[in-house]
Design a protein around this motif. Structure first.
Motif, short mmCIF file in Angstrom:
data_model
loop_
_atom_site.label_atom_id
_atom_site.label_comp_id
_atom_site.label_asym_id
_atom_site.label_seq_id
_atom_site.Cartn_x
_atom_site.Cartn_y
_atom_site.Cartn_z
N MET A 70 -12.12 49.33 15.48
CA MET A 70 -11.77 49.91 14.21
C MET A 70 -11.64 48.80 13.16
O MET A 70 -10.99 47.79 13.40
CB MET A 70 -10.46 50.68 14.36
N TRP A 71 -12.27 48.99 12.03
CA TRP A 71 -12.16 48.05 10.93
C TRP A 71 -10.85 48.30 10.20
O TRP A 71 -10.47 49.44 9.95
CB TRP A 71 -13.32 48.23 9.95
N ALA A 72 -10.16 47.24 9.86
CA ALA A 72 -8.91 47.33 9.10
C ALA A 72 -9.21 46.92 7.65
O ALA A 72 -9.92 45.95 7.42
CB ALA A 72 -7.85 46.41 9.69
N GLU A 73 -8.67 47.67 6.71
CA GLU A 73 -8.82 47.30 5.31
C GLU A 73 -7.53 46.64 4.86
O GLU A 73 -6.48 47.27 4.84
CB GLU A 73 -9.14 48.52 4.46
N GLU A 74 -7.61 45.35 4.53
CA GLU A 74 -6.46 44.56 4.09
C GLU A 74 -6.90 43.60 3.02
O GLU A 74 -7.96 42.98 3.14
CB GLU A 74 -5.88 43.71 5.23
N ASN A 75 -6.08 43.43 2.00
CA ASN A 75 -6.34 42.44 0.95
C ASN A 75 -7.76 42.53 0.39
O ASN A 75 -8.46 41.53 0.25
CB ASN A 75 -6.07 41.02 1.48
N ASN A 76 -8.19 43.76 0.13
CA ASN A 76 -9.53 44.01 -0.44
C ASN A 76 -10.66 43.51 0.45
O ASN A 76 -11.69 43.04 -0.04
CB ASN A 76 -9.65 43.40 -1.84
N ARG A 77 -10.46 43.61 1.76
CA ARG A 77 -11.48 43.21 2.73
C ARG A 77 -11.45 44.17 3.92
O ARG A 77 -10.39 44.66 4.29
CB ARG A 77 -11.22 41.81 3.27
N LEU A 78 -12.63 44.39 4.51
CA LEU A 78 -12.70 45.04 5.81
C LEU A 78 -12.71 43.94 6.84
O LEU A 78 -13.47 42.97 6.71
CB LEU A 78 -13.98 45.88 5.94
N ARG A 79 -11.86 44.06 7.86
CA ARG A 79 -11.75 43.01 8.87
C ARG A 79 -11.86 43.60 10.27
O ARG A 79 -11.34 44.68 10.54
CB ARG A 79 -10.39 42.32 8.77
N LYS A 80 -12.51 42.84 11.15
CA LYS A 80 -12.59 43.25 12.55
C LYS A 80 -12.85 42.02 13.40
O LYS A 80 -13.59 41.11 13.01
CB LYS A 80 -13.70 44.28 12.76
N THR A 81 -12.25 42.00 14.58
CA THR A 81 -12.50 40.95 15.57
C THR A 81 -13.27 41.55 16.73
O THR A 81 -12.89 42.60 17.26
CB THR A 81 -11.18 40.34 16.07
N PHE A 82 -14.33 40.89 17.11
CA PHE A 82 -15.16 41.30 18.25
C PHE A 82 -14.95 40.28 19.36
O PHE A 82 -14.96 39.08 19.10
CB PHE A 82 -16.63 41.34 17.86
N GLU A 83 -14.80 40.75 20.58
CA GLU A 83 -14.58 39.86 21.71
C GLU A 83 -15.67 40.10 22.75
O GLU A 83 -16.00 41.25 23.07
CB GLU A 83 -13.21 40.10 22.33
N PHE A 84 -16.20 39.00 23.29
CA PHE A 84 -17.32 39.06 24.22
C PHE A 84 -16.98 38.31 25.51
O PHE A 84 -15.95 37.65 25.61
CB PHE A 84 -18.56 38.44 23.56
N LYS A 85 -17.89 38.40 26.47
CA LYS A 85 -17.68 37.75 27.77
C LYS A 85 -17.60 36.24 27.63
O LYS A 85 -16.79 35.60 28.30
CB LYS A 85 -18.82 38.14 28.72
N ASP A 86 -18.45 35.67 26.76
CA ASP A 86 -18.50 34.21 26.62
C ASP A 86 -19.12 33.84 25.27
O ASP A 86 -19.46 34.71 24.47
CB ASP A 86 -19.29 33.58 27.78
N PHE A 87 -19.26 32.55 25.04
CA PHE A 87 -19.80 32.06 23.79
C PHE A 87 -21.23 32.51 23.56
O PHE A 87 -21.61 32.87 22.44
CB PHE A 87 -19.73 30.52 23.75
N GLN A 88 -22.03 32.52 24.60
CA GLN A 88 -23.43 32.90 24.45
C GLN A 88 -23.58 34.33 23.94
O GLN A 88 -24.38 34.60 23.04
CB GLN A 88 -24.17 32.73 25.78
N GLU A 89 -22.78 35.25 24.47
CA GLU A 89 -22.82 36.64 24.00
C GLU A 89 -22.33 36.73 22.56
O GLU A 89 -22.88 37.49 21.75
CB GLU A 89 -22.00 37.55 24.91
N ALA A 90 -21.29 35.99 22.24
CA ALA A 90 -20.76 36.00 20.88
C ALA A 90 -21.82 35.48 19.90
O ALA A 90 -22.03 36.06 18.83
CB ALA A 90 -19.49 35.17 20.79
N PHE A 91 -22.49 34.42 20.27
CA PHE A 91 -23.50 33.83 19.39
C PHE A 91 -24.69 34.77 19.23
O PHE A 91 -25.25 34.92 18.13
CB PHE A 91 -23.95 32.46 19.93
N ALA A 92 -25.10 35.43 20.30
CA ALA A 92 -26.20 36.40 20.22
C ALA A 92 -25.84 37.54 19.27
O ALA A 92 -26.67 37.99 18.47
CB ALA A 92 -26.53 36.94 21.61
N PHE A 93 -24.60 38.00 19.33
CA PHE A 93 -24.11 39.04 18.42
C PHE A 93 -24.19 38.55 16.98
O PHE A 93 -24.65 39.26 16.09
CB PHE A 93 -22.68 39.41 18.80
#
Length: 75
Positions: free
Chosen positions: A1-24
């Motif tokens: 879920m995206w959070a709207e705070e301080n005039n921004r939409l924010r979200k954290t995505f978590e992956f298995k490892d760095f390689q998956e995060a970088f591919a995303f």
């Protein structure tokens, strides 16, 4: 879920490892180019933090941000 705070939409995505995060991040970069709208983001190992705001609209959340957030969620 995206959070709207301080005039921004924010979200954290978590992956298995760095390689998956970088591919995303690579996929998000292509989406951002298609939308001609680019995120503020950071990456530490398996986490990617994204913030969306429309700079040319006075740094506020607009439909551009919501559309890109929706497209990112579909990845």
């Amino acid at each position: 879920m995206w959070a709207e705070e301080n005039n921004r939409l924010r979200k954290t995505f978590e992956f298995k490892d760095f390689q998956e995060a970088f591919a995303f991040m690579t996929r998000v970069a292509f989406l951002a180019e298609q939308h001609q709208h680019h995120p503020n983001w950071s990456n530490v190992y398996n986490k990617v933090d994204i913030e969306l705001t429309t700079h040319d609209a006075g740094n506020t959340v607009t439909d551009k941000d919501r559309k890109l957030a929706n497209a990112i969620d579909k990845l």
